[in-house]
Design a protein around this motif. Structure first.
Motif, PDB file in Angstrom:
ATOM      1  N   ASN A 307       0.726  -0.957  -0.009  1.00 13.29           N
ATOM      2  CA  ASN A 307       0.378   0.042   0.460  1.00 13.29           C
ATOM      3  C   ASN A 307       0.985   1.462  -0.187  1.00 13.29           C
ATOM      4  OD1 ASN A 307       0.218   0.880   2.903  1.00 13.29           O
ATOM      5  ND2 ASN A 307      -0.770  -0.986   2.956  1.00 13.29           N
ATOM      6  N   TYR A 308       0.146   2.517  -0.098  1.00 10.27           N
ATOM      7  CA  TYR A 308       1.105   3.564  -0.605  1.00 10.27           C
ATOM      8  C   TYR A 308       2.140   4.124   0.848  1.00 10.27           C
ATOM      9  CZ  TYR A 308       0.976   8.252  -2.421  1.00 10.27           C
ATOM     10  OH  TYR A 308       1.876   9.924  -3.102  1.00 10.27           O
ATOM     11  N   LYS A 309       1.832   4.350   1.664  1.00  6.17           N
ATOM     12  CA  LYS A 309       2.180   4.666   3.279  1.00  6.17           C
ATOM     13  C   LYS A 309       3.692   2.866   3.648  1.00  6.17           C
ATOM     14  CE  LYS A 309       1.286   5.281   8.067  1.00  6.17           C
ATOM     15  NZ  LYS A 309       3.039   5.158   8.356  1.00  6.17           N
ATOM     16  N   GLN A 310       3.580   1.780   3.347  1.00  8.68           N
ATOM     17  CA  GLN A 310       4.086   1.100   3.254  1.00  8.68           C
ATOM     18  C   GLN A 310       5.065   0.892   2.893  1.00  8.68           C
ATOM     19  OE1 GLN A 310       4.024  -1.561   1.023  1.00  8.68           O
ATOM     20  NE2 GLN A 310       6.048  -2.232   1.527  1.00  8.68           N
ATOM     21  N   PHE A 311       4.886   1.271   2.068  1.00  6.73           N
ATOM     22  CA  PHE A 311       5.892   1.898   0.393  1.00  6.73           C
ATOM     23  C   PHE A 311       6.397   3.153   0.937  1.00  6.73           C
ATOM     24  CE2 PHE A 311       6.955   2.128  -4.329  1.00  6.73           C
ATOM     25  CZ  PHE A 311       7.808   1.183  -4.338  1.00  6.73           C
ATOM     26  N   CYS A 312       5.772   3.966   1.280  1.00  3.28           N
ATOM     27  CA  CYS A 312       6.966   5.001   1.545  1.00  3.28           C
ATOM     28  C   CYS A 312       8.034   4.622   3.044  1.00  3.28           C
ATOM     29  CB  CYS A 312       6.217   6.662   2.234  1.00  3.28           C
ATOM     30  SG  CYS A 312       5.454   7.075   1.141  1.00  3.28           S
ATOM     31  N   ASP A 313       7.416   4.181   4.021  1.00  3.33           N
ATOM     32  CA  ASP A 313       8.209   2.993   4.942  1.00  3.33           C
ATOM     33  C   ASP A 313       9.335   2.732   4.419  1.00  3.33           C
ATOM     34  OD1 ASP A 313       6.225   4.766   6.661  1.00  3.33           O
ATOM     35  OD2 ASP A 313       5.726   2.836   6.796  1.00  3.33           O
ATOM     36  N   LEU A 314       9.359   2.067   3.205  1.00  5.57           N
ATOM     37  CA  LEU A 314      10.408   0.535   3.024  1.00  5.57           C
ATOM     38  C   LEU A 314      10.853   1.961   2.393  1.00  5.57           C
ATOM     39  CD1 LEU A 314      11.270  -1.562   2.254  1.00  5.57           C
ATOM     40  CD2 LEU A 314       9.510  -1.672  -0.200  1.00  5.57           C
ATOM     41  N   LEU A 315      10.631   2.524   1.390  1.00  5.76           N
ATOM     42  CA  LEU A 315      11.618   2.968   0.443  1.00  5.76           C
ATOM     43  C   LEU A 315      12.487   4.285   1.325  1.00  5.76           C
ATOM     44  CD1 LEU A 315       9.665   3.955  -2.422  1.00  5.76           C
ATOM     45  CD2 LEU A 315      11.186   2.498  -2.295  1.00  5.76           C
ATOM     46  N   LYS A 316      12.308   4.637   2.872  1.00  8.86           N
ATOM     47  CA  LYS A 316      13.182   5.770   3.657  1.00  8.86           C
ATOM     48  C   LYS A 316      14.477   4.826   3.876  1.00  8.86           C
ATOM     49  CE  LYS A 316      13.758   7.579   7.956  1.00  8.86           C
ATOM     50  NZ  LYS A 316      14.643   7.053   8.465  1.00  8.86           N
ATOM     51  N   THR A 317      15.437   5.926   3.919  1.00  3.23           N
ATOM     52  CA  THR A 317      16.795   5.585   3.977  1.00  3.23           C
ATOM     53  C   THR A 317      17.887   6.624   5.563  1.00  3.23           C
ATOM     54  OG1 THR A 317      17.872   6.646   2.252  1.00  3.23           O
ATOM     55  CG2 THR A 317      17.293   4.456   2.121  1.00  3.23           C
ATOM     56  N   ARG A 318      18.465   6.398   5.445  1.00  3.98           N
ATOM     57  CA  ARG A 318      19.288   7.371   6.279  1.00  3.98           C
ATOM     58  C   ARG A 318      19.482   8.486   5.390  1.00  3.98           C
ATOM     59  NH1 ARG A 318      24.865   7.144   8.645  1.00  3.98           N
ATOM     60  NH2 ARG A 318      26.035   7.686   6.890  1.00  3.98           N
ATOM     61  N   GLU A 319      19.939   8.490   4.366  1.00  3.21           N
ATOM     62  CA  GLU A 319      19.936   9.691   3.440  1.00  3.21           C
ATOM     63  C   GLU A 319      18.258  10.200   2.851  1.00  3.21           C
ATOM     64  OE1 GLU A 319      21.333   6.522   2.469  1.00  3.21           O
ATOM     65  OE2 GLU A 319      23.320   7.846   3.929  1.00  3.21           O
ATOM     66  N   ILE A 320      17.548   9.795   2.449  1.00  2.56           N
ATOM     67  CA  ILE A 320      16.225  10.192   1.889  1.00  2.56           C
ATOM     68  C   ILE A 320      15.667  10.038   2.298  1.00  2.56           C
ATOM     69  CG2 ILE A 320      14.717   9.786   0.078  1.00  2.56           C
ATOM     70  CD1 ILE A 320      16.707   7.884  -1.304  1.00  2.56           C
ATOM     71  N   THR A 321      15.013  11.611   3.501  1.00  3.25           N
ATOM     72  CA  THR A 321      13.953  11.433   4.586  1.00  3.25           C
ATOM     73  C   THR A 321      12.218  10.648   4.157  1.00  3.25           C
ATOM     74  OG1 THR A 321      13.289  13.112   3.924  1.00  3.25           O
ATOM     75  CG2 THR A 321      14.941  13.661   5.918  1.00  3.25           C
ATOM     76  N   HIS A 322      11.715  10.312   5.202  1.00  2.00           N
ATOM     77  CA  HIS A 322      10.188  10.152   4.541  1.00  2.00           C
ATOM     78  C   HIS A 322       9.409  11.127   4.491  1.00  2.00           C
ATOM     79  CE1 HIS A 322       6.242   8.336   5.743  1.00  2.00           C
ATOM     80  NE2 HIS A 322       7.446   7.611   6.538  1.00  2.00           N
ATOM     81  N   SER A 323      10.193  12.175   4.362  1.00  2.00           N
ATOM     82  CA  SER A 323       9.141  13.381   3.218  1.00  2.00           C
ATOM     83  C   SER A 323       9.495  13.492   2.578  1.00  2.00           C
ATOM     84  CB  SER A 323       9.129  14.592   4.272  1.00  2.00           C
ATOM     85  OG  SER A 323       8.837  14.523   5.470  1.00  2.00           O
ATOM     86  N   ARG A 324      10.622  13.153   1.384  1.00  2.00           N
ATOM     87  CA  ARG A 324      11.349  13.720   0.677  1.00  2.00           C
ATOM     88  C   ARG A 324      10.034  12.128  -0.308  1.00  2.00           C
ATOM     89  NH1 ARG A 324      15.700  15.304  -2.033  1.00  2.00           N
ATOM     90  NH2 ARG A 324      15.148  14.700  -3.689  1.00  2.00           N
ATOM     91  N   VAL A 325      10.772  10.539   0.649  1.00  2.00           N
ATOM     92  CA  VAL A 325       9.970  10.187  -0.502  1.00  2.00           C
ATOM     93  C   VAL A 325       8.463  10.018  -0.370  1.00  2.00           C
ATOM     94  CG1 VAL A 325       8.989   7.214   0.106  1.00  2.00           C
ATOM     95  CG2 VAL A 325      10.998   8.304   0.983  1.00  2.00           C
ATOM     96  N   ASN A 326       7.666  10.939   0.355  1.00  2.00           N
ATOM     97  CA  ASN A 326       5.968  11.144   0.386  1.00  2.00           C
ATOM     98  C   ASN A 326       6.114  12.211  -0.658  1.00  2.00           C
ATOM     99  OD1 ASN A 326       4.912   9.846   1.936  1.00  2.00           O
ATOM    100  ND2 ASN A 326       5.125  11.702   3.811  1.00  2.00           N
ATOM    101  N   ARG A 327       7.033  13.212  -0.872  1.00  2.00           N
ATOM    102  CA  ARG A 327       6.842  14.582  -1.857  1.00  2.00           C
ATOM    103  C   ARG A 327       7.238  13.785  -3.173  1.00  2.00           C
ATOM    104  NH1 ARG A 327       8.618  17.900   2.599  1.00  2.00           N
ATOM    105  NH2 ARG A 327      10.684  17.183   1.201  1.00  2.00           N
ATOM    106  N   ALA A 328       7.571  12.539  -3.431  1.00  2.00           N
ATOM    107  CA  ALA A 328       8.693  11.751  -4.329  1.00  2.00           C
ATOM    108  C   ALA A 328       7.661  11.147  -5.310  1.00  2.00           C
ATOM    109  CB  ALA A 328       9.580  10.998  -4.458  1.00  2.00           C
ATOM    110  N   LEU A 329       6.852  10.396  -4.195  1.00  2.00           N
ATOM    111  CA  LEU A 329       5.592   9.946  -4.660  1.00  2.00           C
ATOM    112  C   LEU A 329       4.299  10.611  -5.533  1.00  2.00           C
ATOM    113  CD1 LEU A 329       6.353   6.644  -2.445  1.00  2.00           C
ATOM    114  CD2 LEU A 329       7.149   6.504  -5.252  1.00  2.00           C
ATOM    115  N   LEU A 330       4.196  11.370  -4.509  1.00  2.00           N
ATOM    116  CA  LEU A 330       2.719  11.904  -4.978  1.00  2.00           C
ATOM    117  C   LEU A 330       3.095  13.140  -6.413  1.00  2.00           C
ATOM    118  CD1 LEU A 330       0.627  13.226  -3.740  1.00  2.00           C
ATOM    119  CD2 LEU A 330       1.158  15.388  -2.583  1.00  2.00           C
TER     120      LEU A 330
END
Length: 428
Positions: A307-330
């Motif tokens: 799902n969307y939220k789970q995929f955001c959590d999966l993509l997050k790394t130390r260098e790529i913040t959760h907010s950055r992932v959220n914005r990128a996918l959006l």
């Protein structure tokens, strides 16, 4: 007429926002408040919990004179993009005398000092920033470390720990870049921390209220042995919110629950998955906030999408913040491309000011903005023919984003779809 501008999301509207409106008028001596508000998607890169027009109605009933929509490419951008987009829109309106923002520090002088350093980037700061980035720190951490090293003032740099301070600094940077005549003011942010997920006193965070609306964070949890939140009476939720939101907003929350809201990331899961299925890394890097590293990670992890939220959590790394992932996918989902946004910026950032609603007792504002605004003020989409081709493109993207959101809402709650072209300006 003296006007103060506020930059907001109202996701959703609560007592802290009412305080902001009233205090902004008091400290600036303004006669009325004009709001620039995110539309159906917000700065942390997620859909708003409720539609923009419902949030607009709340703001108008609580004293805002007029509400304008921030185009989605800015509303869903980084703090710097969001701030510049919003400040420049207020500046284009021409009649706004000041802006007022909440901050954790309530220290305008200190925030101005940081804004100056981050804007000018003196050599010492640049060297320390590069060094911190090379060591593997995220950009926010590296920036804070460089600021501390450059100024020798850890306390000053620590102001970057707090999200409203950060946004305030970006507003101040934007005012300087634009050489705007609008005067900045800040007021102390009231109550709970921005990210606090539990209700607290009279001024809870929007995060806590969203969590409660999702039945995921409530003091009622302790009172319910066995039952699920889905079978908890909504009247109990409203009871908890009585001290958190103005009475007029509580009434709207009651009337539109499971009619227009709540809306969450996972409601868009299938749409996002569809958008990602036929993409290669080189396709994805065309979109705002999608680096080559993130594009490769998206493609390599796509089979693990649930799902969307789970995929955001999966993509997050130390260098790529959760907010950055959220914005990128959006941005991928909404088709917001880097080159398009860059073209908007190079051509003045805004091509229209879209009015979402106004108070009838402040209708003189419309005449004032029509006279003084450097861009057309849109009260209906049929008036958009005077906008440039580039502006038409931006507007089409905004309309598509809103129609997508409305489609999700109407599918979720089994209500009739109303195209963005048929939506009227709200008058209170």
């Amino acid at each position: 007429m003296k006007i103060v501008g506020l930059i907001t999301e109202y996701n959703p509207f609560h007592n802290g926002h009412l305080y902001h409106i009233e205090e902004a008028k008091r400290v600036t001596g303004a006669d009325t408040v004009v709001v620039v508000m995110s539309g159906d998607y917000v700065q942390r890169g997620t859909p708003a919990v409720m539609p923009k027009r419902l949030r607009t109605e709340m703001a108008l009933k609580c004293g805002a004179g007029a509400v304008f929509e921030l185009p989605v490419c800015y509303a869903s951008g980084s703090a710097e993009f969001f701030a510049m987009g919003a400040v420049s829109l207020l500046d284009h309106l021409g009649a706004v005398d000041s802006i007022c923002f909440g901050s954790e520090s309530n220290d305008l002088e200190a925030l101005q000092e940081i804004a100056g350093i981050l804007l000018e980037e003196p050599d010492g700061y640049q060297e320390l920033l590069k060094e911190a980035l090379r060591s593997g720190q995220s950009y926010p951490s590296a920036r804070q470390k460089a600021l501390a090293g450059c100024t020798g003032n850890d306390a000053l740099a620590s102001l970057l720990d707090d999200p409203n301070n950060i946004l305030g600094i970006e507003y101040l940077k934007a005012l300087r870049k634009l050489n705007s005549s609008m005067v900045p003011y800040t007021i102390l942010r009231q109550g709970a921390h921005y990210h606090d997920k539990t209700l607290s006193g009279q001024y809870s965070s929007a995060s806590a209220i969203r969590s409660l609306l999702a039945y995921s964070s409530s003091s009622l949890r302790a009172d319910r042995s066995g039952g699920t939140f889905e079978d908890m009476p909504f009247s109990s939720v409203l009871g908890e919110l009585e001290e958190q939101v103005p009475a007029c907003c509580l009434e709207l929350l009651r009337d539109y629950h499971k009619v227009q809201y709540p809306v969450y990331q996972n409601d868009f899961s299938l749409i996002l998955k569809y958008k990602l299925l036929n993409k290669q890394p080189e396709d994805l890097t065309r979109y705002m906030d999608v680096s080559e590293e993130l594009a490769n990670r998206i493609c390599s992890q796509l089979n693990n999408f649930f799902n969307y939220k789970q995929f955001c959590d999966l993509l997050k790394t130390r260098e790529i913040t959760h907010s950055r992932v959220n914005r990128a996918l959006l941005h991928i989902m909404l088709g917001i491309k880097e080159k398009d946004v860059q073209e908007y910026i190079e051509n003045g950032r805004h091509f229209y000011a879209r009015l979402l609603g106004f108070r009838k007792d402040r209708s003189k504002l419309l005449s004032l903005f029509s006279e003084q605004s450097s861009i057309p003020v849109l009260t209906r989409l049929s008036e958009s023919s005077s906008i440039s081709a580039l502006g038409q493109q931006m507007l089409r993207n905004d309309i598509l984003a809103s129609n997508l959101y409305t489609s999700v809402v109407t599918d979720k709650f089994k209500t009739a779809f109303q195209n963005e072209y048929k939506q009227a300006v709200i008058k209170i």
